[in-house]
Write an enzyme that holds these catalytic residues in place. Structure first.
Site, short mmCIF file in Angstrom:
data_model
loop_
_atom_site.label_atom_id
_atom_site.label_comp_id
_atom_site.label_asym_id
_atom_site.label_seq_id
_atom_site.Cartn_x
_atom_site.Cartn_y
_atom_site.Cartn_z
N GLN A 71 0.82 -1.21 0.00
CA GLN A 71 0.00 0.00 0.00
C GLN A 71 0.86 1.27 0.00
O GLN A 71 2.04 1.21 0.30
CB GLN A 71 -0.88 0.03 1.25
CG GLN A 71 -1.94 -1.04 1.31
CD GLN A 71 -2.77 -0.88 2.59
OE1 GLN A 71 -2.78 -1.76 3.43
NE2 GLN A 71 -3.44 0.25 2.74
N HIS A 72 0.21 2.37 -0.28
CA HIS A 72 0.70 3.75 -0.05
C HIS A 72 1.80 4.27 -0.97
O HIS A 72 2.00 5.48 -1.04
CB HIS A 72 1.24 3.94 1.38
CG HIS A 72 0.35 3.47 2.48
ND1 HIS A 72 -0.89 4.02 2.75
CD2 HIS A 72 0.53 2.49 3.42
CE1 HIS A 72 -1.41 3.41 3.79
NE2 HIS A 72 -0.59 2.47 4.21
N ASP A 240 -2.20 -4.88 -0.43
CA ASP A 240 -1.87 -6.25 -0.02
C ASP A 240 -2.65 -6.70 1.22
O ASP A 240 -3.03 -7.88 1.32
CB ASP A 240 -0.36 -6.47 0.13
CG ASP A 240 0.34 -5.51 1.08
OD1 ASP A 240 -0.34 -4.66 1.69
OD2 ASP A 240 1.57 -5.62 1.21
O1 LIG Z 1 1.67 0.25 4.88
C1 LIG Z 1 1.11 -0.81 5.06
C2 LIG Z 1 -0.30 -0.88 5.52
O2 LIG Z 1 -0.85 0.36 5.82
C3 LIG Z 1 1.89 -2.08 4.81
O3 LIG Z 1 1.21 -3.19 5.31
C4 LIG Z 1 2.20 -2.21 3.33
O4 LIG Z 1 1.00 -2.51 2.64
C5 LIG Z 1 3.32 -3.19 3.06
O5 LIG Z 1 2.96 -4.51 3.35
P1 LIG Z 1 3.95 -5.77 3.34
O6 LIG Z 1 4.87 -5.65 2.17
O7 LIG Z 1 4.64 -5.79 4.65
O8 LIG Z 1 3.02 -6.95 3.19
#
Ligand SMILES: O=C(CO)[C@@H](O)[C@H](O)COP(=O)(O)O
Ligand SMILES: Nc1ncnc2c1ncn2[C@@H]1O[C@H](COP(=O)(O)OP(=O)(O)O)[C@@H](O)[C@H]1O
Length: 472
Positions: A71-72, A240
């Site tokens: 995300q983000h 994700d």
């Molecule tokens: O920033 C967040 C949720 O807000 C993280 O959960 C990212 O989405 C990255 O996820 P992973 O790579 O650790 O699964």
């Protein structure tokens, strides 16, 4: 058999699963590593996707594809659709001051929670865009559109046709889209960046995002040897965590804890949330519902770091941890190795408390690392304010037997670990099957056997952690 593909383009790697659309049976899979670092050229994700697709035997026989991603991440494109600069990832903390400034300018955390369901910290796209405007004004001026990692990958699979699209789940992590109203807050985007670039249209959970059109992308032909035939339908994709919720089939009432690069605790909810403390992000999910979520910067890589310090592999780290006494003889690890997001301490570092001659052993250190990571996640779990009968544990770190066996003592309730798998990629595949099926709810896939772990609660572990946490 109709096949669907699901992609998980997460922080550390790209995973692809190919499943039977009707039963969910796993047919093929592949994976490829992503580069290290908190800013990445999106082209690296594309190359890794190609390698993972290749390893999974191609997409030639696949009827629909869903892409989930971290995300983000800020992906800025210029007028011609070229990437303006490397993407800043969710775990890049340079935008911490920008986030604090944005929060103050709108009148404080409660105003942000009311506006978009979340209070921005460094991770949010809106904070990264403010950082860009302040530190790289030329890049900010060249930014004609902004999208997220999964939007960009889906658009690349579509042969860059039209403009990138997104979904509710990922849009809810930008800081300029409201899950409660289902609309962009372009005023907040303008306040951050100084302009309003083109934004991806937000698709509903069952809306299509076009078709795979790789024949027109010369670079895709360099992907590898596996065939990729055009024409497969593209699902909307999602972030994700939203895909993980779909992958484990989480329903209202379930709480999922994911131990990946990030640690997350989240629950499916029927109504939007707005936590003015900022601990709980009020995201949307991938089914039309909502996904209140607490995210930490430090999770599975705490184990990687401990293993590195001890000069052992992850399996040996787990054996050492299990052989050491519960509570690690009073040795406590506060695992802020990458700064921290929840609590919002971007400049924090990790620490060890309670070192004595007795606790100066590899076993005590291994145990303290596992317990410290789990206590940190249990704090995230508590912030959700829910009291489920059990916790569902997923993500790379949940493969560790030590984590599974110690987690119930720390969480104070049973922990259920679904059959090891790629739950983010599975969720994306399930979304693709949903697109094909056109049903009201996602297709029901028979899950594999899950393992249930129970342990006597050991409250001293969290009590000692709570004492050590404020000491840094
Ligand atoms: O920033 C967040 C949720 O807000 C993280 O959960 C990212 O989405 C990255 O996820 P992973 O790579 O650790 O699964
Ligand atoms: N057997 C294992 N024991 C402990 N940790 C593991 C094991 N297998 C994988 N991991 C952890 O999984 C992490 C990657 O998890 P993953 O969920 O794939 O991350 P992301 O989705 O953020 O890229 C690695 O940092 C690694 O420490």
């Amino acid at each position: 058999m109709t096949l669907v593909a699901g992609v998980d383009s997460s922080t550390q790697s790209c995973k692809v699963v190919i499943r039977d659309a009707e039963t969910g049976a796993l047919v093929r899979q592949g994976r490829a590593a992503h580069p290290d670092g908190t800013e990445v050229d999106p082209e690296a994700w594309w190359t890794a996707l190609g390698e993972a697709v290749d390893q999974a035997g191609g997409l030639d026989d696949v009827a629909a594809v869903g892409v989930a991603a971290q995300q983000h991440g800020m992906v800025c494109l210029d007028e011609s659709g070229q990437v303006v600069r490397d993407a800043l990832l969710w775990n890049d903390t340079r935008s911490a001051q920008a986030a604090a400034d944005l929060v103050a300018e709108l009148g404080g955390p409660a105003a942000w929670a009311a506006a978009v369901g979340s209070v921005p910290v460094a991770s949010f796209t809106v904070s990264k865009l403010r950082w860009l405007a302040e530190h790289e004004p030329d890049s900010a001026r060249r930014t004609a559109s902004v999208c997220l990692p999964h939007d960009w990958l889906t658009w690349r699979l579509a042969g860059r046709s039209g403009a990138p699209v997104t979904d509710r789940g990922d849009a809810s992590g930008t800081g300029y889209w409201s899950p409660a109203t289902g609309s962009y807050r372009t005023d907040l985007l303008k306040a951050a960046l100084g302009s309003v670039p083109q934004l991806p249209r937000v698709l509903g959970p069952r809306d299509g995002a076009g078709e795979v059109r790789l024949a027109r992308d010369p670079r895709a032909r360099a992907w590898g040897s596996a065939p990729v035939q055009d024409g497969a339908l593209l699902a909307p994709g999602t972030g994700d965590n939203m895909a993980a919720a779909l992958g484990v089939g989480a329903r209202p009432g379930d709480v999922v804890v994911s131990i990946g690069t990030s640690g997350t605790a989240f629950a499916v909810a029927e109504a939007p949330s707005a936590d003015p403390s900022g601990a709980v992000a009020g995201f949307a999910d991938a089914t039309g519902r909502f996904l209140p979520l607490v995210c930490t910067l430090n999770a599975a890589r705490v184990l990687d770091a401990a293993a590195r310090m001890l000069g052992v592999g992850l399996d040996r780290l787990g054996e050492l941890a299990l052989a050491a006494p519960p509570g690690a003889g009073g040795l406590v690890c506060v695992p802020y190795l990458e700064g921290e997001r929840t609590p919002n301490l971007p400049d924090a570092t990790g620490s060890l408390h309670g070192l004595t001659l007795e606790t100066s052993t590899p076993g005590h250190l291994a145990r303290a690392a596992v317990e410290g990571m789990l206590c940190h996640l249990a704090d995230a779990f508590d912030a959700l304010g829910l009291d489920p009968a059990r916790v569902l544990l997923v993500g790379g770190g949940a493969r560790s037997e030590a984590v599974r066996r110690i987690a119930p003592a720390v969480f104070g309730r049973p922990v259920v670990v679904p059959e090891p798998g790629e739950y983010v990629a599975d969720g994306a595949a399930r979304q693709a099957a949903w697109l094909l099926g056109g049903t009201d709810e996602p297709p029901v896939w028979e899950g594999g056997a899950s393992a249930r772990y129970e342990a006597d609660p050991f409250p001293e572990i969290r009590a000692r952690y709570a004492e050590a946490r404020p000491l840094g």
